[in-house]
Write an enzyme that holds these catalytic residues in place. Sequence first.
Site, PDB file in Angstrom:
ATOM      1  N   ASP A 293       0.848  -1.197   0.000  1.00 58.71           N
ATOM      2  CA  ASP A 293       0.000   0.000   0.000  1.00 58.71           C
ATOM      3  C   ASP A 293       0.886   1.250   0.000  1.00 58.71           C
ATOM      4  OD1 ASP A 293      -2.419   1.426   0.232  1.00 58.71           O
ATOM      5  OD2 ASP A 293      -2.272   1.484   2.420  1.00 58.71           O
TER       6      ASP A 293
ATOM      7  N   ASP B 296       3.152   4.593  -5.380  1.00 58.02           N
ATOM      8  CA  ASP B 296       2.536   5.894  -5.147  1.00 58.02           C
ATOM      9  C   ASP B 296       3.524   6.997  -5.508  1.00 58.02           C
ATOM     10  OD1 ASP B 296       1.377   8.202  -4.305  1.00 58.02           O
ATOM     11  OD2 ASP B 296       0.998   7.555  -2.243  1.00 58.02           O
TER      12      ASP B 296
ATOM     13  N   GLU C  45      -0.946   5.842  -8.616  1.00 59.61           N
ATOM     14  CA  GLU C  45      -1.741   6.938  -8.027  1.00 59.61           C
ATOM     15  C   GLU C  45      -1.476   8.265  -8.722  1.00 59.61           C
ATOM     16  OE1 GLU C  45      -2.084   7.167  -3.769  1.00 59.61           O
ATOM     17  OE2 GLU C  45      -2.544   9.306  -3.825  1.00 59.61           O
TER      18      GLU C  45
ATOM     19  N   GLY D 175      -7.821   8.312   7.212  1.00 56.21           N
ATOM     20  CA  GLY D 175      -8.132   8.563   8.617  1.00 56.21           C
ATOM     21  C   GLY D 175      -9.559   9.060   8.769  1.00 56.21           C
TER      22      GLY D 175
ATOM     23  N   GLY E 151     -11.243   4.762   2.946  1.00 57.48           N
ATOM     24  CA  GLY E 151     -12.599   4.212   3.067  1.00 57.48           C
ATOM     25  C   GLY E 151     -13.244   4.433   4.426  1.00 57.48           C
TER      26      GLY E 151
HETATM   27  P1  13P Z   1      -8.427   4.734   5.981  1.00 61.26           P
HETATM   28  O1  13P Z   1      -7.393   4.518   7.037  1.00 61.26           O
HETATM   29  O2  13P Z   1      -8.963   6.117   5.987  1.00 61.26           O
HETATM   30  O3  13P Z   1      -9.492   3.710   6.012  1.00 61.26           O
HETATM   31  O4  13P Z   1      -7.672   4.609   4.573  1.00 61.26           O
HETATM   32  C1  13P Z   1      -7.048   3.403   4.213  1.00 61.26           C
HETATM   33  C2  13P Z   1      -6.305   3.536   2.949  1.00 61.26           C
HETATM   34  O5  13P Z   1      -6.679   4.249   2.048  1.00 61.26           O
HETATM   35  C3  13P Z   1      -5.106   2.717   2.784  1.00 61.26           C
HETATM   36  O6  13P Z   1      -4.416   3.029   1.622  1.00 61.26           O
END
Ligand code: 13P
Length: 287
Positions: free
Chosen positions: A84, A105, A135, A178, A209
Amino acid sequence: MLVSAKEMMQKAAAGHYAVGQFNINNLEWTKSILQTAEECKSPVILGVSEGAGKYMCGFETVSAMVKAMDKSLGITVPVALHLDHGTYDGCYKCVKAGFTSIMFDGSSLAFDDNLAKTTELVHVAEQLGLSIEAEVGSIGGEEDGVVGMGECADPQECKTIADLGVTMLAAGIGNIHGVYPENWAGLSFETLAAIKAAVGDMPLVLHGGTGIPDDMVKKAIDMGVAKVNVNTECQLVFRDATRAYIEAGKDQQGKGFDPRKLLAPGAEAIKVKVKEKMELFGSVGKA
Ligand code: 13P
């Protein structure tokens, strides 16, 4: 079953649902997510940030743990092990460690630099049969010390990157990592529509999300989002369940201090949250 995210992304985009990416932090997290995916017969993506990878003793350790756990739990649904928000070096480390999917990214770089590095990594991923996410336009909020401004991506830049042959594309549409601030303006569906028109069938990724109202998530999926990332929400329910266990004094009773007991309510809370998200994203029964 560990696989690249390619097929699950194409199926999700064609079927108008989304696959959840749930970030992992340790063994309990991984186990809860894998068991829930199996129970829901849903494909799933395990996200590993560079910080979480470091915390878990490096990508090699993560890869070995996930592969072994997938096997010992007898997981039959497709599972992608995905980096990620990877850096250029992080992508190569994950490729070497046996991840099945990477995200490069390059959104904080000058666009030409993002383009050049994404081009190279798409080639590497293609040769090895891995999926790759790119991204454009940074996602707002803070994750592992990386702060973005919540900007919206430029549709033309999205098309240029999508045309490189990435598997899926993360494009800022006002989303934030977040918890969302009270005065958050919401997702920019106008931007999403313009990006979708520019990139065609490319599966889009919605980061941040956590805390996006359900109706907005559903609308985004209807409009072309095929992957939704969730991290903070699992952390919050884990915290709440652990706090409740301790505040109820259960860690003081009998063998309540046993880590297997102490961490069980948090692990159970993650399962409930992941199931709720899979139902919302429409991926249940799609494995
Ligand atoms: P959140 O921590 O806001 O759910 O975002 C997770 C995210 O986008 C990981 O790349």
